[in-house]
Design an enzyme around this catalytic site. Structure first.
Site, short mmCIF file in Angstrom:
data_model
loop_
_atom_site.label_atom_id
_atom_site.label_comp_id
_atom_site.label_asym_id
_atom_site.label_seq_id
_atom_site.Cartn_x
_atom_site.Cartn_y
_atom_site.Cartn_z
CG ASP A 342 44.00 29.94 44.70
OD1 ASP A 342 44.48 30.86 44.03
OD2 ASP A 342 43.08 30.10 45.55
CG ASP A 541 39.52 28.82 48.00
OD1 ASP A 541 40.26 29.26 47.12
OD2 ASP A 541 39.10 29.49 48.96
CG ASP A 545 41.31 28.41 42.25
OD1 ASP A 545 42.20 29.08 41.70
OD2 ASP A 545 40.99 28.55 43.44
#
Length: 644
Positions: A342, A541, A545
């Protein structure tokens, strides 16, 4: 991601069945430990009695050690036998211990029970510690909504909402459902879905999603999907679905255990009769050799090849700030071929920072920052906070008195200081024509770099431009280069737009990026990587996700992430340091190497002892020594992973 985390899939201790029936309570786990330790204490007491020739008193203590130490393992083995009609290592070990006792070797049988029960209790404890919950994710889904009926407010449970209902969303509230804005204009924090920290402007006819946060104005939405069909609910469903899937390695281990037990019991059964008729052995010798076979063929050394090594590696990782939620995930990292990351909060710091300042020729920097920060200090927008922090770093120690200010949602701030009008915001807010003429080449370049521009005007015109960007973490570039050296393909999955993603790729030397990714798209991309590279990892995080982490073979959470993503992941980095992943991969390779050494050694010893037993060269005491000795050696070899 896979089914519930476990230290070593099934192994010697029926972990899979525990997961299917539900994890044991902490109190049950503590009792298992107490029973195992009590068994060890009884064995020591019985040995002391034997040492002082009190043989008759030692037998009841050995018997108690059998019952107490073997209670839970015998219970699990019998339940599995009854429920699934499959033989298992639990029963094999219990039979070996009983067989030893029947021919007078109480000590050897009791030790087998003690080692087996203690290792089983340790593994159960680890499984319970790593059991996943998604309650943190569920907490972000609103339970109630403000339903408008003939313009009258009524509080209802979100499950009662129907398509077409009108729902009032007040500032600070989460969206109760997926819908379309009917009235109002606001900024919405969609970090729960996109992972991006900057709120998105929303106006009439724009879509909104359940779980996102209304930052400013009152809005009324028309419900487009029922609560169980919302995008947020899909995230939860994706996590749950991925958790229930078993890996091929787990299935292989289960099959191996069942086959091994059947083969051993078949050989023992043949050994109890065939040598008497084919080789002329006495019945005593035949039964004796069968019991020796049952002892030496017991796979404790084979099982101990994995668990102590895995526990040691997990402990080592914890000291380095790497939390593995089970040996399965530790093992997989060694085979990693692709890693998806990410952007916000993973590759970047997750907060925008001022990177460039362009001023009008006659504008003084100190005065510009003083005025701009005085205005932005009254806003709670993330960009305003970044600008104020930048001003403080560059000498702004106090703020001027703002006489009048208007917050134009989605555009900027219109303020008056000392009778002078100032505007801070988008290019369209301060005037497209002036903005176009002001440092056009410089601002165009900044936009190509994926930066957000904030324009500031005074009575004369545009006074300056601030460029902001979510900055790259200092360790990101080193981590990416390290992955490449290990032959791991790197991909960034981000909800941000194309220009920003392209700029991040240029700065970090990532192999690939996919921009404009919502959670469902991230899952799709992870599935694509799974098919192409066979072994993938996802690093993130944010709650957005979580589905991708659950879909990847190994999900890695940044320590500063949300509770939901930490609970969903397989590996947690206690500090937001991507270079820790490299250390985790190295530890995984070391662990796999030691496990392979242990497996080769333990199988060799078992084969050697079985052959020697058929040739009549192994007594029961020597068989127990070989069995326990090989177990001890593989444990000690595994404990080497505690170092470094």
């Amino acid at each position: 991601m896979n089914s519930d985390t476990q230290l070593s899939s099934k192994s010697c201790h029926r972990v899979t069945n525990e997961t299917e029936r539900g994890s044991k309570s902490p109190s049950t786990t503590r009792i298992e430990f107490i029973f195992a330790l009590a068994s060890g204490a009884l064995i020591l007491s019985a040995w002391l009695l034997q040492h002082f020739h009190y043989y008759s008193l030692s037998v009841p203590l050995f018997l108690a050690a059998f019952v107490i130490g073997g209670y839970y393992k015998a219970k699990e083995g019998l339940i599995d036998l009854i429920d699934n009609r499959t033989l298992n290592v639990e029963l094999l070990m219990i039979l070996a211990a009983i067989g030893s006792a029947l021919i007078g070797y109480w000590m050897e049988g009791a030790i087998l029970i003690f080692i087996f029960s203690l290792s089983g209790a340790l593994e159960t404890y680890t499984v319970n510690k790593s059991h996943r919950e998604i309650s943190a994710l569920m907490d972000l889904q609103p339970e109630t909504a403000t339903l408008l009926v003939n313009e009258q407010e009524r509080t209802v449970h979100v499950s009662e909402l129907s398509i077409g209902d009108h729902v009032l969303i007040k500032p600070g509230e989460r969206m109760a459902a997926d819908g379309k804005i009917l009235r109002g204009h606001t900024l919405i924090d969609e970090a729960a879905l996109s992972g991006e920290p900057i709120p998105v402007e929303k106006k009439i006819n724009d879509e909104v999603f359940a779980g996102t946060v209304n930052k400013n104005g009152f809005i009324v939405i028309s419900v487009m999907k029922k609560s169980d069909q919302s995008l947020f609910q899909k995230i939860i469903d994706l996590v749950q679905t991925a958790k229930d899937e078993k890996t091929p390695s787990q299935q292989f281990i289960e099959t191996f255990e069942g086959t091994y037990v059947k083969v051993v019991l078949l050989l023992v059964g043949l050994m109890m009769f065939m040598p008497h008729y084919l080789l002329g052995w006495s019945w005593t010798e035949t039964f004796y050799r069968a019991m020796v076979l049952l002892v030496v063929a017991s796979p404790c050394a084979l099982i101990a090849s994995i668990m102590p090594a895995t526990l040691s590696a997990i402990s080592n990782g914890a000291r380095q700030g790497i939390l593995f939620k089970g040996g399965t995930h530790l093992e997989k990292l060694a085979s990693l071929k692709v890693i998806a990351l990410d952007k916000t909060g993973t590759l970047t710091n997750g907060k925008p920072e001022v990177t460039n300042l362009i001023l009008r020729e006659d504008m003084n920097q100190d005065y510009f920052l003083q005025m701009t920060c005085s205005i932005e200090n009254l806003s709670n927008h993330p960009l305003a906070e970044a600008i104020v922090n930048y001003g403080k770093k560059n000498g702004v120690i106090s703020f001027g008195e703002v006489e009048k200010m208007e917050d134009v949602i989605g555009f900027g701030l219109d303020a008056t200081i000392n009778g002078e009008n100032w505007k801070v915001g988008k290019r369209s807010f301060v005037g497209e024509e002036n903005a176009h003429l002001f440092f056009n080449e410089q601002t165009s370049q900044l936009l190509k770099e994926g930066k957000t521009l904030v324009y500031v005007t005074d009575a004369t015109g545009i006074a300056g431009v601030l460029a902001l960007q979510d900055t790259i973490r200092k360790e990101t570039i080193d981590a990416i280069q390290s992955f490449k050296k290990q032959g791991i393909y790197t991909v960034m999955l981000t909800g941000d737009h194309e220009d920003t993603a392209n700029a991040i790729q240029a700065m970090t030397d990532l192999d690939e990026y996919v921009a404009n990714c919502l959670p469902e798209q991230k899952v799709h991309e992870i599935k694509r990587l799974n098919e192409t590279y066979q072994m993938s990892a996802m690093v993130g995080d944010g709650i957005n996700d979580a589905p991708a982490l659950a879909t990847a073979h190994v999900g890695i959470a940044m320590g500063g992430g949300t509770d939901a993503v930490i609970e969903t992941s397989d590996v947690v980095l206690m500090k937001n340091d991507l270079t820790k992943i490299t250390k985790a991969i190295q530890l995984s390779k070391r662990t796999n190497r030691i496990v392979k050494q242990n497996i080769a050694f333990s199988i060799s010893v078992i084969v050697l002892l079985i052959i020697s037993n058929f040739l009549g060269h192994v007594s029961l005491p020597l068989g127990v020594i070989g069995h326990e000795g090989s177990t001890l050696l593989v444990i000690l070899n595994g404990l080497r992973l505690l170092r470094g």
